[in-house]
Design an enzyme around this catalytic site. Structure first.
Site, PDB file in Angstrom:
ATOM      1  N   THR A  37       7.988  -8.987 -10.546  1.00  0.00           N
ATOM      2  CA  THR A  37       8.252  -7.677 -10.019  1.00  0.00           C
ATOM      3  C   THR A  37       8.822  -7.701  -8.954  1.00  0.00           C
ATOM      4  O   THR A  37       8.860  -8.504  -7.994  1.00  0.00           O
ATOM      5  CB  THR A  37       7.054  -6.890  -9.968  1.00  0.00           C
ATOM      6  OG1 THR A  37       6.496  -6.924  -8.712  1.00  0.00           O
ATOM      7  CG2 THR A  37       5.992  -6.953 -11.113  1.00  0.00           C
ATOM      8  N   ASP A  55       7.157  -0.577  -7.474  1.00  0.00           N
ATOM      9  CA  ASP A  55       6.817  -0.197  -6.208  1.00  0.00           C
ATOM     10  C   ASP A  55       5.293   0.084  -5.900  1.00  0.00           C
ATOM     11  O   ASP A  55       4.699   0.974  -6.508  1.00  0.00           O
ATOM     12  CB  ASP A  55       7.737   1.179  -5.909  1.00  0.00           C
ATOM     13  CG  ASP A  55       7.290   1.677  -4.439  1.00  0.00           C
ATOM     14  OD1 ASP A  55       6.666   1.186  -3.515  1.00  0.00           O
ATOM     15  OD2 ASP A  55       8.174   2.729  -3.810  1.00  0.00           O
ATOM     16  N   ASN A  78       0.496 -10.449  -5.056  1.00  0.00           N
ATOM     17  CA  ASN A  78       1.529 -11.067  -3.812  1.00  0.00           C
ATOM     18  C   ASN A  78       2.528 -10.329  -3.042  1.00  0.00           C
ATOM     19  O   ASN A  78       2.636 -10.546  -1.915  1.00  0.00           O
ATOM     20  CB  ASN A  78       2.319 -12.151  -4.553  1.00  0.00           C
ATOM     21  CG  ASN A  78       3.464 -12.810  -3.792  1.00  0.00           C
ATOM     22  OD1 ASN A  78       2.824 -13.441  -2.652  1.00  0.00           O
ATOM     23  ND2 ASN A  78       4.634 -12.497  -4.094  1.00  0.00           N
ATOM     24  N   TYR A 141      -0.206  -6.066  10.575  1.00  0.00           N
ATOM     25  CA  TYR A 141      -0.065  -7.254   9.584  1.00  0.00           C
ATOM     26  C   TYR A 141      -1.526  -7.954   9.315  1.00  0.00           C
ATOM     27  O   TYR A 141      -1.961  -8.005   8.197  1.00  0.00           O
ATOM     28  CB  TYR A 141       0.929  -8.245   9.555  1.00  0.00           C
ATOM     29  CG  TYR A 141       1.037  -9.153   8.547  1.00  0.00           C
ATOM     30  CD1 TYR A 141       1.874  -8.681   7.343  1.00  0.00           C
ATOM     31  CD2 TYR A 141       0.435 -10.547   8.708  1.00  0.00           C
ATOM     32  CE1 TYR A 141       1.689  -9.478   6.502  1.00  0.00           C
ATOM     33  CE2 TYR A 141       0.456 -11.153   7.613  1.00  0.00           C
ATOM     34  CZ  TYR A 141       1.074 -10.941   6.212  1.00  0.00           C
ATOM     35  OH  TYR A 141       1.250 -11.796   5.233  1.00  0.00           O
ATOM     36  N   LYS A 145      -4.415  -7.915   6.213  1.00  0.00           N
ATOM     37  CA  LYS A 145      -4.860  -8.424   5.599  1.00  0.00           C
ATOM     38  C   LYS A 145      -6.347  -8.800   5.416  1.00  0.00           C
ATOM     39  O   LYS A 145      -6.954  -9.384   4.665  1.00  0.00           O
ATOM     40  CB  LYS A 145      -4.115  -9.887   5.892  1.00  0.00           C
ATOM     41  CG  LYS A 145      -2.620  -9.865   5.523  1.00  0.00           C
ATOM     42  CD  LYS A 145      -2.444  -9.854   4.074  1.00  0.00           C
ATOM     43  CE  LYS A 145      -1.214 -10.264   3.675  1.00  0.00           C
ATOM     44  NZ  LYS A 145      -1.080 -10.227   2.203  1.00  0.00           N
ATOM     45  N   THR A 176       9.019 -19.034   4.263  1.00  0.00           N
ATOM     46  CA  THR A 176       9.754 -17.727   3.458  1.00  0.00           C
ATOM     47  C   THR A 176      10.455 -17.204   4.380  1.00  0.00           C
ATOM     48  O   THR A 176      10.551 -17.234   5.502  1.00  0.00           O
ATOM     49  CB  THR A 176       8.573 -17.272   2.646  1.00  0.00           C
ATOM     50  OG1 THR A 176       7.980 -16.460   3.745  1.00  0.00           O
ATOM     51  CG2 THR A 176       7.721 -17.921   1.812  1.00  0.00           C
TER      52      THR A 176
END
Length: 233
Positions: A37, A55, A78, A141, A145, A176
C-alpha cells in the site's frame, strides 16, 4: 507460527524504505501475493505484488481495503510518519497527526483485518515499533511508538482466541529516507525485513532487530534517566 511460503500478505507503506524491503523479503520466501500500500501507489515490477491505495488515517479507506483483500493471512502495520513534533513547541496539529498515523492508523488496520485473519485460519499481525518506543528524546514520534507498543500487547491478548500470532518489532535506525538526516549508525532495511520474517516463522511475539534495541530493552529495568537517546546535531 505462520508459514510464509504460500501466504497472502498486506504491507502498509509497502512501496519504499522498510516496507519495500519487507515486500521483497516475503516474495523471496515464497509468498503467493503481497498487497503493497501507499497513499498514491505506483506500479509493481512483480506480478505477485498488487499495489493498492491506502490512507490509514481514513477509516473508509481502511475498510474498503479490508473488503477487497479478503485472502490476507499476514498483515504488517508498517506505515508511519516522522514529523518535527517537539511536545512543547511543535504545532499541536503535527502531534495529533503523528498519533493518528502511527497509533490509530495501525489500530484501524488491525480492527478491520482481524475478521479477515480469523476467516483465514488466524494468521499473523505484525506491528513495526521502534527502539524509540522505550527511548526518551524523540518527542511525539517516540511517544506514538510507545503507545503502539502498548496497543500491540493488548491486541495480542484480544486476538489470541482466534489464533492470530501478534508480533511486535523493535529496531534502531534503518537506512531509509525517513531518517536520512540523522547522523546515527543505521541498519539495512533488508536486514530488518529478514529479522521480521524469521520472527514470524519462528512463532515469536517480539523481535528485537539490533544490539541498540536489545540494550534499550535491558535498560527498562533501571532508572528512567538511562532511557535517553542522543541523536546528535
Amino acid at each position: 507460527m505462520v508459514a510464509i511460503d504460500g501466504s497472502v500478505v498486506l504491507v502498509t507503506g509497502g512501496q519504499r524504505g522498510i516496507g519495500k524491503a519487507l515486500v521483497e523479503a516475503f516474495l523471496r520466501r515464497g509468498a503467493a501475493k503481497v498487497y503493497a500500500t501507499a497513499r498514491k501507489p505506483g506500479p509493481a515490477g512483480d506480478p505477485r505484488v498488487e499495489p493498492v491505495p491506502l490512507d490509514v488515517t481514513d477509516p473508509g479507506s481502511v475498510e474498503a481495503l479490508a473488503g477487497r483483500a479478503r485472502d490476507v493471512t499476514v498483515v504488517v502495520n508498517n506505515a508511519g510518519i516522522l514529523l518535527p513534533s517537539a511536545l512543547l513547541k511543535a504545532d499541536m496539529a503535527d502531534v495529533l497527526a503523528t498519533f493518528d498515523t502511527n497509533v490509530f492508523g495501525a489500530l484501524r488496520v488491525a480492527r478491520s483485518f482481524a475478521p479477515v485473519l480469523a476467516a483465514n485460519g488466524g494468521g499473523a499481525l505484525v506491528d513495526m515499533h521502534s527502539v524509540l518506543s522505550w527511548g526518551a528524546g524523540a518527542a511525539a514520534y517516540g511517544a506514538s511508538k510507545a503507545a503502539l507498543w502498548s496497543v500491540t500487547n493488548s491486541l495480542r491478548i484480544e486476538l489470541a482466541p482466534q489464533g492470530t500470532q501478534v508480533v511486535g518489532v523493535h529496531l534502531g535506525f534503518a537506512d531509509t529516507e525517513m531518517v536520512a538526516g540523522l547522523p546515527v549508525p543505521k541498519i539495512s532495511p533488508a536486514d530488518v525485513a529478514g529479522a521480521v520474517l524469521d520472527g514470524i516463522e519462528d512463532g515469536r511475539t517480539e523481535v528485537l532487530v539490533d544490539a541498540l534495541t536489545r540494550q534499550m530493552k535491558e535498560a527498562l529495568s533501571g532508572p528512567v534517566e538511562g532511557l535517553s537517546l542522543a541523536f546528535g546535531h
